[in-house]
Write a protein that holds these residues in place. Structure first.
Motif, short mmCIF file in Angstrom:
data_model
loop_
_atom_site.label_atom_id
_atom_site.label_comp_id
_atom_site.label_asym_id
_atom_site.label_seq_id
_atom_site.Cartn_x
_atom_site.Cartn_y
_atom_site.Cartn_z
N GLY A 1 0.82 -1.21 0.00
CA GLY A 1 0.00 0.00 0.00
C GLY A 1 0.85 1.25 0.00
O GLY A 1 0.57 2.22 -0.73
N ASP B 1 2.59 1.57 -3.51
CA ASP B 1 1.65 2.00 -4.54
C ASP B 1 1.29 3.47 -4.39
O ASP B 1 1.23 4.22 -5.37
N ALA B 2 1.06 3.89 -3.14
CA ALA B 2 0.71 5.29 -2.89
C ALA B 2 1.88 6.22 -3.22
O ALA B 2 1.69 7.29 -3.81
N SER C 1 2.19 6.68 -6.82
CA SER C 1 1.10 7.50 -7.35
C SER C 1 1.31 8.98 -7.04
O SER C 1 0.49 9.81 -7.43
N LEU D 1 1.59 10.36 -3.86
CA LEU D 1 1.11 10.86 -2.57
C LEU D 1 2.29 11.26 -1.69
O LEU D 1 3.38 10.71 -1.79
N GLY E 1 0.21 10.73 3.22
CA GLY E 1 -0.79 10.02 2.43
C GLY E 1 -0.41 8.57 2.19
O GLY E 1 -1.26 7.68 2.22
N ALA E 2 0.87 8.34 1.95
CA ALA E 2 1.35 6.97 1.73
C ALA E 2 1.21 6.15 3.01
O ALA E 2 0.86 4.97 2.97
N GLU F 1 -1.06 6.64 5.33
CA GLU F 1 -2.50 6.38 5.46
C GLU F 1 -2.90 5.23 4.55
O GLU F 1 -3.71 4.37 4.93
N ALA F 2 -2.34 5.19 3.34
CA ALA F 2 -2.64 4.10 2.41
C ALA F 2 -2.15 2.76 2.96
O ALA F 2 -2.81 1.73 2.79
N SER G 1 -4.56 1.70 5.63
CA SER G 1 -5.80 1.28 4.97
C SER G 1 -5.66 -0.12 4.36
O SER G 1 -6.59 -0.93 4.42
N ALA G 2 -4.50 -0.41 3.80
CA ALA G 2 -4.27 -1.73 3.22
C ALA G 2 -4.36 -2.82 4.29
O ALA G 2 -4.92 -3.90 4.04
N LYS H 1 -7.99 -3.44 5.25
CA LYS H 1 -8.76 -4.14 4.22
C LYS H 1 -8.47 -5.64 4.17
O LYS H 1 -9.16 -6.36 3.46
#
Length: 69
Positions: free
Chosen positions: A28, A31-32, A35, A37, A41-42, A44-45, A48-49, A52
């Motif tokens: 996560g 990938d962030a 992208s 971030l 933000g990374a 947080e991603a 979040s991963a 999930k």
């Protein structure tokens, strides 16, 4: 009372889930970051991963792996 064998199985399951969590967080975050971030933000991603992850699915995978050994 939990037997030594059962405690070891629980420990192995915990390690399996821990490893899946670390892998999900790294993926996560990567990938962030790719992208574009920011660091926050990374992060947080990555969290979040982990959130999930399908724990029931991981348990089933672990049980299948254990039964095939």
């Amino acid at each position: 009372m939990t037997s030594r064998k059962e405690k070891e199985k629980q420990r192995q399951l915990a390690i399996y889930i821990q490893e899946a969590s670390i892998s999900a967080a790294r993926e996560g975050f990567r990938d962030a970051s790719m992208s574009g971030l920011c660091l926050e933000g990374a992060q947080e991603a990555a969290v979040s991963a982990i959130q999930k992850l399908d724990i029931d699915h991981l348990i089933q995978e672990f049980e299948r792996r254990e039964s095939s050994e």
